[in-house]
Motif scaffolding. Structure first.
Motif, PDB file in Angstrom:
ATOM      1  N   GLU A   1       0.827  -1.203   0.000  1.00 33.74           N
ATOM      2  CA  GLU A   1       0.000   0.000   0.000  1.00 33.74           C
ATOM      3  C   GLU A   1       0.867   1.261   0.000  1.00 33.74           C
ATOM      4  OE1 GLU A   1      -2.537  -3.335   1.249  1.00 33.74           O
ATOM      5  OE2 GLU A   1      -0.533  -2.677   1.847  1.00 33.74           O
ATOM      6  N   LEU A   2       1.934   1.255   0.812  1.00 33.94           N
ATOM      7  CA  LEU A   2       2.856   2.381   0.815  1.00 33.94           C
ATOM      8  C   LEU A   2       3.529   2.520  -0.546  1.00 33.94           C
ATOM      9  CD1 LEU A   2       4.509   4.641   2.122  1.00 33.94           C
ATOM     10  CD2 LEU A   2       6.029   2.880   3.078  1.00 33.94           C
ATOM     11  N   THR A   3       3.922   1.396  -1.117  1.00 36.57           N
ATOM     12  CA  THR A   3       4.589   1.418  -2.423  1.00 36.57           C
ATOM     13  C   THR A   3       3.669   1.953  -3.512  1.00 36.57           C
ATOM     14  OG1 THR A   3       6.017  -0.422  -1.793  1.00 36.57           O
ATOM     15  CG2 THR A   3       5.755   0.003  -4.145  1.00 36.57           C
ATOM     16  N   GLU A   4       2.392   1.611  -3.434  1.00 34.42           N
ATOM     17  CA  GLU A   4       1.448   2.128  -4.434  1.00 34.42           C
ATOM     18  C   GLU A   4       1.408   3.647  -4.399  1.00 34.42           C
ATOM     19  OE1 GLU A   4      -3.041   1.221  -6.136  1.00 34.42           O
ATOM     20  OE2 GLU A   4      -2.521   0.617  -4.090  1.00 34.42           O
ATOM     21  N   SER A   5       1.448   4.230  -3.196  1.00 33.74           N
ATOM     22  CA  SER A   5       1.478   5.692  -3.078  1.00 33.74           C
ATOM     23  C   SER A   5       2.763   6.255  -3.683  1.00 33.74           C
ATOM     24  CB  SER A   5       1.376   6.101  -1.608  1.00 33.74           C
ATOM     25  OG  SER A   5       0.139   5.703  -1.056  1.00 33.74           O
ATOM     26  N   VAL A   6       3.891   5.594  -3.395  1.00 35.48           N
ATOM     27  CA  VAL A   6       5.176   6.051  -3.917  1.00 35.48           C
ATOM     28  C   VAL A   6       5.203   5.969  -5.444  1.00 35.48           C
ATOM     29  CG1 VAL A   6       7.644   5.525  -4.033  1.00 35.48           C
ATOM     30  CG2 VAL A   6       6.468   5.530  -1.818  1.00 35.48           C
ATOM     31  N   LEU A   7       4.716   4.869  -5.987  1.00 33.54           N
ATOM     32  CA  LEU A   7       4.731   4.699  -7.441  1.00 33.54           C
ATOM     33  C   LEU A   7       3.835   5.720  -8.133  1.00 33.54           C
ATOM     34  CD1 LEU A   7       4.645   0.797  -7.752  1.00 33.54           C
ATOM     35  CD2 LEU A   7       6.625   2.316  -7.891  1.00 33.54           C
ATOM     36  N   SER A   8       2.683   6.000  -7.534  1.00 33.74           N
ATOM     37  CA  SER A   8       1.788   7.013  -8.094  1.00 33.74           C
ATOM     38  C   SER A   8       2.475   8.369  -8.139  1.00 33.74           C
ATOM     39  CB  SER A   8       0.509   7.087  -7.251  1.00 33.74           C
ATOM     40  OG  SER A   8      -0.359   8.085  -7.750  1.00 33.74           O
ATOM     41  N   TRP A   9       3.206   8.681  -7.074  1.00 32.57           N
ATOM     42  CA  TRP A   9       3.971   9.934  -6.978  1.00 32.57           C
ATOM     43  C   TRP A   9       5.069   9.976  -8.031  1.00 32.57           C
ATOM     44  CZ3 TRP A   9       8.790  10.211  -3.728  1.00 32.57           C
ATOM     45  CH2 TRP A   9       9.262  11.517  -3.573  1.00 32.57           C
ATOM     46  N   LEU A  10       5.806   8.891  -8.183  1.00 29.70           N
ATOM     47  CA  LEU A  10       6.889   8.840  -9.161  1.00 29.70           C
ATOM     48  C   LEU A  10       6.355   8.978 -10.586  1.00 29.70           C
ATOM     49  CD1 LEU A  10       8.977   5.861  -7.700  1.00 29.70           C
ATOM     50  CD2 LEU A  10       9.548   8.301  -7.544  1.00 29.70           C
ATOM     51  N   GLU A  11       5.304   8.262 -10.873  1.00 31.38           N
ATOM     52  CA  GLU A  11       4.751   8.279 -12.232  1.00 31.38           C
ATOM     53  C   GLU A  11       4.132   9.638 -12.558  1.00 31.38           C
ATOM     54  OE1 GLU A  11       3.912   3.457 -12.150  1.00 31.38           O
ATOM     55  OE2 GLU A  11       2.250   4.871 -11.890  1.00 31.38           O
ATOM     56  N   ARG A  12       3.554  10.279 -11.564  1.00 30.89           N
ATOM     57  CA  ARG A  12       2.991  11.616 -11.773  1.00 30.89           C
ATOM     58  C   ARG A  12       4.075  12.591 -12.223  1.00 30.89           C
ATOM     59  NH1 ARG A  12       2.804  16.079 -12.569  1.00 30.89           N
ATOM     60  NH2 ARG A  12       1.530  17.768 -11.682  1.00 30.89           N
ATOM     61  N   HIS A  13       5.289  12.412 -11.714  1.00 24.83           N
ATOM     62  CA  HIS A  13       6.392  13.320 -12.049  1.00 24.83           C
ATOM     63  C   HIS A  13       7.246  12.793 -13.205  1.00 24.83           C
ATOM     64  CE1 HIS A  13       5.888  16.336  -8.879  1.00 24.83           C
ATOM     65  NE2 HIS A  13       5.487  15.348  -8.097  1.00 24.83           N
ATOM     66  N   GLY A  14       6.775  11.791 -13.885  1.00 22.76           N
ATOM     67  CA  GLY A  14       7.436  11.319 -15.092  1.00 22.76           C
ATOM     68  C   GLY A  14       8.743  10.586 -14.877  1.00 22.76           C
ATOM     69  N   ARG A  15       8.962  10.049 -13.686  1.00 21.56           N
ATOM     70  CA  ARG A  15      10.181   9.292 -13.441  1.00 21.56           C
ATOM     71  C   ARG A  15      10.108   7.927 -14.140  1.00 21.56           C
ATOM     72  NH1 ARG A  15      11.223  13.705 -12.340  1.00 21.56           N
ATOM     73  NH2 ARG A  15      12.157  14.535 -10.423  1.00 21.56           N
ATOM     74  N   THR A  16      11.251   7.414 -14.543  1.00 15.39           N
ATOM     75  CA  THR A  16      11.319   6.085 -15.137  1.00 15.39           C
ATOM     76  C   THR A  16      11.156   5.048 -14.033  1.00 15.39           C
ATOM     77  OG1 THR A  16      12.765   6.805 -16.940  1.00 15.39           O
ATOM     78  CG2 THR A  16      12.771   4.446 -16.401  1.00 15.39           C
ATOM     79  N   VAL A  17      10.083   4.253 -14.117  1.00 14.17           N
ATOM     80  CA  VAL A  17       9.792   3.248 -13.099  1.00 14.17           C
ATOM     81  C   VAL A  17       9.714   1.882 -13.768  1.00 14.17           C
ATOM     82  CG1 VAL A  17       8.215   2.482 -11.300  1.00 14.17           C
ATOM     83  CG2 VAL A  17       8.498   4.934 -11.741  1.00 14.17           C
ATOM     84  N   LEU A  18      10.554   0.958 -13.333  1.00 13.32           N
ATOM     85  CA  LEU A  18      10.490  -0.419 -13.812  1.00 13.32           C
ATOM     86  C   LEU A  18       9.584  -1.195 -12.865  1.00 13.32           C
ATOM     87  CD1 LEU A  18      13.194   0.832 -14.918  1.00 13.32           C
ATOM     88  CD2 LEU A  18      14.050  -1.513 -15.035  1.00 13.32           C
ATOM     89  N   ASN A  19       8.587  -1.858 -13.433  1.00 15.34           N
ATOM     90  CA  ASN A  19       7.555  -2.562 -12.647  1.00 15.34           C
ATOM     91  C   ASN A  19       6.782  -1.557 -11.790  1.00 15.34           C
ATOM     92  OD1 ASN A  19       8.648  -4.791 -13.823  1.00 15.34           O
ATOM     93  ND2 ASN A  19       9.006  -5.920 -11.939  1.00 15.34           N
ATOM     94  N   GLY A  20       6.043  -0.696 -12.469  1.00 24.26           N
ATOM     95  CA  GLY A  20       5.305   0.372 -11.816  1.00 24.26           C
ATOM     96  C   GLY A  20       3.965  -0.058 -11.259  1.00 24.26           C
ATOM     97  N   SER A  21       3.015   0.866 -11.248  1.00 27.23           N
ATOM     98  CA  SER A  21       1.729   0.636 -10.585  1.00 27.23           C
ATOM     99  C   SER A  21       0.989  -0.572 -11.134  1.00 27.23           C
ATOM    100  CB  SER A  21       0.845   1.881 -10.725  1.00 27.23           C
ATOM    101  OG  SER A  21       1.423   2.988 -10.086  1.00 27.23           O
ATOM    102  N   ARG A  22       0.971  -0.723 -12.442  1.00 26.60           N
ATOM    103  CA  ARG A  22       0.263  -1.855 -13.041  1.00 26.60           C
ATOM    104  C   ARG A  22       0.895  -3.171 -12.612  1.00 26.60           C
ATOM    105  NH1 ARG A  22      -4.281  -4.276 -14.373  1.00 26.60           N
ATOM    106  NH2 ARG A  22      -4.100  -5.674 -16.149  1.00 26.60           N
TER     107      ARG A  22
END
Length: 310
Positions: free
Chosen positions: A67-88
């Motif tokens: 649950e904490l990670t989902e919040s972090v990933l949403s924040w990262l993706e909102r700011h256009g950071r490159t995320v491997l294995n993101g929210s989906r």
């Protein structure tokens, strides 16, 4: 300075990767997300982010890590950071129902499965499944936890009404068609950068604990010194090639998954049933030494390449 940020909640599963990053002299930082805060008013640091949060985090007393990670990933993706294995990827990691629906949407066959919430409903689901043998598993589990084989609805009733019954973390139990493998094995296909790396044959004759990480190996894989050796539990299938690999790669691309291990089982007619997608994949050291190829090294190289693109 831009760097590789590793999001995880298990040092035992991550130290093999950080050792390879050190070997390649790549800059990195670990984000251990069992607890924490997310300041949504700030921008995340520069670099790339690799999510290794596992569905089994609750078994290590990290109940709210996903649950904490989902919040972090949403924040990262909102700011256009490159995320491997993101929210989906995270949503698929913590829900086998979501996995199966996504696999089916990509034309990949899964075992017949019914999801149930409530003890009475678990029994009803088994009756609806109409299979001579079936298994139960938790919708959110990891490492094969909660998997049990039954040969009758009566046996399931006895289990559900007993003190041994394991309540799933999210309340959802899956009742699933049992696929019998002729040689008591499954195959796990490993992917990095969305591309196939190698396939591992896993011996399931002694149970459903299929995590390939060294720390997960509770029992020795070989007999004591001086006795006849048994075959290892994990064996890399040299030169493995099959049409399902292309379907898996397409599935990963469609769902934004960069790194994963996907498991399937073949029945006696050779039909493949895919039943698990591990977006927090691990690798077995003994099998890799025998094969001469190392998943964590390949992953570290891939992370370095992605960092250079930022």
């Amino acid at each position: 300075m831009k760097k590789i940020h590793i999001i995880h909640e298990n040092n035992e599963w991550t130290r093999h990767l950080t050792a390879r990053l050190d070997e390649l002299q790549l800059p990195y930082e670990e984000w251990f997300l069992d607890q924490g805060i997310v300041n949504l008013s700030e921008e995340p640091p520069e670099g790339i982010y690799y999510n290794r949060i596992s569905a089994s985090s609750h078994t290590r007393n990290h109940r709210f890590a996903p649950e904490l990670t989902e919040s972090v990933l949403s924040w990262l993706e909102r700011h256009g950071r490159t995320v491997l294995n993101g929210s989906r990827a995270l949503r698929l990691e913590v829900s086998k129902v979501n996995q199966y629906m996504a696999l089916n949407a990509s034309g990949i066959k899964t075992p017949k499965t019914i999801a149930a919430v409530g003890k009475k409903q678990i029994i009803e689901a088994a009756e609806k499944l109409s299979e001579t043998s079936f298994i139960t598993k938790h919708n959110r589990a990891g490492k094969g936890l909660g998997v049990r084989l039954f040969h009758s609805v009566e046996a399931l009733k006895a289990y559900v009404d007993s003190d041994d019954f394991e309540e799933p973390l999210d309340g959802t139990t899956l009742i699933q068609q049992y696929i019998e493998s002729p040689d008591a094995s499954i195959t796990r296909c490993e992917f990095i950068g969305g591309k196939f790396v190698y396939a591992v044959k896993v011996d399931t004759s002694k149970g459903f604990e299929l995590c390939p990480a060294d720390v997960c190996q509770v029992d020795d894989l070989f007999c004591p010194s001086g006795e006849r050796e048994e075959k290892p539990k994990f064996q890399i299938r040299d030169g493995y090639s099959d049409a399902i690999i292309q379907r898996y790669e397409a599935f990963l691309q469609e769902n934004g998954i960069d790194v994963a291990g996907i498991e399937f089982i073949e029945d006696q007619e050779g039909t493949k049933y895919t039943y698990d997608v591990n977006t927090n994949t691990n690798y077995n050291r003994d099998a890799e030494v025998e094969y001469g190829r190392y998943g964590m090294l390949e992953l570290a190289k891939h992370l370095g390449q992605r960092l250079n693109r930022v």
